[in-house]
Design a protein around this motif. Structure first.
Motif, PDB file in Angstrom:
ATOM      1  N   ASN A  69       0.811  -1.227   0.000  1.00 29.71           N
ATOM      2  CA  ASN A  69       0.000   0.000   0.000  1.00 29.71           C
ATOM      3  C   ASN A  69       0.840   1.272   0.000  1.00 29.71           C
ATOM      4  O   ASN A  69       0.426   2.297   0.553  1.00 29.71           O
ATOM      5  CB  ASN A  69      -0.966   0.018   1.195  1.00 29.71           C
ATOM      6  CG  ASN A  69      -1.909  -1.153   1.172  1.00 29.71           C
ATOM      7  OD1 ASN A  69      -2.378  -1.551   0.113  1.00 29.71           O
ATOM      8  ND2 ASN A  69      -2.174  -1.716   2.338  1.00 29.71           N
ATOM      9  N   VAL A  87       6.229   3.362 -11.571  1.00 28.03           N
ATOM     10  CA  VAL A  87       4.899   2.815 -11.816  1.00 28.03           C
ATOM     11  C   VAL A  87       4.004   3.148 -10.626  1.00 28.03           C
ATOM     12  O   VAL A  87       4.422   3.033  -9.472  1.00 28.03           O
ATOM     13  CB  VAL A  87       4.987   1.287 -12.020  1.00 28.03           C
ATOM     14  CG1 VAL A  87       3.615   0.682 -12.223  1.00 28.03           C
ATOM     15  CG2 VAL A  87       5.895   0.963 -13.193  1.00 28.03           C
ATOM     16  N   HIS A  88       2.800   3.596 -10.890  1.00 29.05           N
ATOM     17  CA  HIS A  88       1.792   3.951  -9.886  1.00 29.05           C
ATOM     18  C   HIS A  88       2.157   5.182  -9.054  1.00 29.05           C
ATOM     19  O   HIS A  88       1.521   5.444  -8.032  1.00 29.05           O
ATOM     20  CB  HIS A  88       1.485   2.784  -8.944  1.00 29.05           C
ATOM     21  CG  HIS A  88       1.075   1.538  -9.649  1.00 29.05           C
ATOM     22  ND1 HIS A  88      -0.063   1.455 -10.420  1.00 29.05           N
ATOM     23  CD2 HIS A  88       1.664   0.323  -9.724  1.00 29.05           C
ATOM     24  CE1 HIS A  88      -0.167   0.251 -10.932  1.00 29.05           C
ATOM     25  NE2 HIS A  88       0.870  -0.460 -10.537  1.00 29.05           N
ATOM     26  N   VAL A  90       2.317   9.123  -8.060  1.00 29.22           N
ATOM     27  CA  VAL A  90       1.424  10.268  -8.180  1.00 29.22           C
ATOM     28  C   VAL A  90       2.309  11.501  -8.304  1.00 29.22           C
ATOM     29  O   VAL A  90       3.275  11.653  -7.555  1.00 29.22           O
ATOM     30  CB  VAL A  90       0.516  10.391  -6.935  1.00 29.22           C
ATOM     31  CG1 VAL A  90      -0.319  11.640  -6.991  1.00 29.22           C
ATOM     32  CG2 VAL A  90      -0.342   9.155  -6.782  1.00 29.22           C
ATOM     33  N   ARG A 150       9.434   4.120 -15.370  1.00 29.42           N
ATOM     34  CA  ARG A 150       8.628   3.630 -16.476  1.00 29.42           C
ATOM     35  C   ARG A 150       8.746   4.582 -17.629  1.00 29.42           C
ATOM     36  O   ARG A 150       8.802   5.759 -17.531  1.00 29.42           O
ATOM     37  CB  ARG A 150       7.173   3.504 -15.996  1.00 29.42           C
ATOM     38  CG  ARG A 150       6.198   3.204 -17.079  1.00 29.42           C
ATOM     39  CD  ARG A 150       4.869   2.905 -16.491  1.00 29.42           C
ATOM     40  NE  ARG A 150       4.320   4.084 -15.840  1.00 29.42           N
ATOM     41  CZ  ARG A 150       3.117   4.573 -16.097  1.00 29.42           C
ATOM     42  NH1 ARG A 150       2.355   4.013 -16.958  1.00 29.42           N
ATOM     43  NH2 ARG A 150       2.666   5.618 -15.443  1.00 29.42           N
TER      44      ARG A 150
END
Length: 150
Positions: A69, A87-88, A90, A150
């Motif tokens: 998480n 990746v992922h 924000v 990425r």
């Protein structure tokens, strides 16, 4: 400061070097007091024993792989983020961080990162000061490997 018998409020004659020295001493004293007050009331609370906020690039990569998480916040500019990011992750650019800090959840581990670590450190300090309810915060103190982006 009115002149009384050729003297000013500091007790020295106009143009006298002692007047200048007294003024410098007073200004230095004020600066010292302001600095002490700043550090007393705006310094970040200490982390728990054994916890390190700054992670080397290698430790940061391991932290990303092993932490469930995890919220990764990339504090680089939008253009830098578009050129490649974790990746992922924000994107909250450092220039908008103070405005957006209220939207960061307090119940998840957070990793702040940028290109070299300086902006991530600044974001870390802001987050700790503005959101003391967010406890599990770390930042990558260095450039992450390009293959990890990425």
């Amino acid at each position: 400061m009115s002149l009384v018998d050729g003297r000013n409020a500091l007790g020295a004659c106009p143009g006298d070097k002692t007047c200048f020295v007294k003024l410098i001493i007073v200004l230095l004293l004020i600066a010292c007091v302001e600095t002490a007050v700043f550090w007393r009331f705006s310094a970040m609370p200490p982390r728990g024993q054994g916890e390190v906020a700054a992670l080397s690039p290698e430790k940061a990569q391991e932290y990303v792989r092993n932490t469930m998480n995890l919220l990764v916040i990339d504090v680089r500019s939008r253009k830098e983020f578009a050129d490649g990011h974790l990746v992922h992750a924000v994107n909250i650019p450092l220039y908008a961080f103070q405005r957006e800090v209220k939207n960061i959840p307090s119940n998840v581990p957070i990793l702040l990162h940028c290109q070299y670590g300086y902006r991530a450190l600044q974001a870390y300090k802001l987050l700790r000061r503005l959101r003391p309810d967010v406890h599990d915060v770390r930042y990558a103190a260095g450039q992450l490997a390009c293959s990890f982006l990425r």
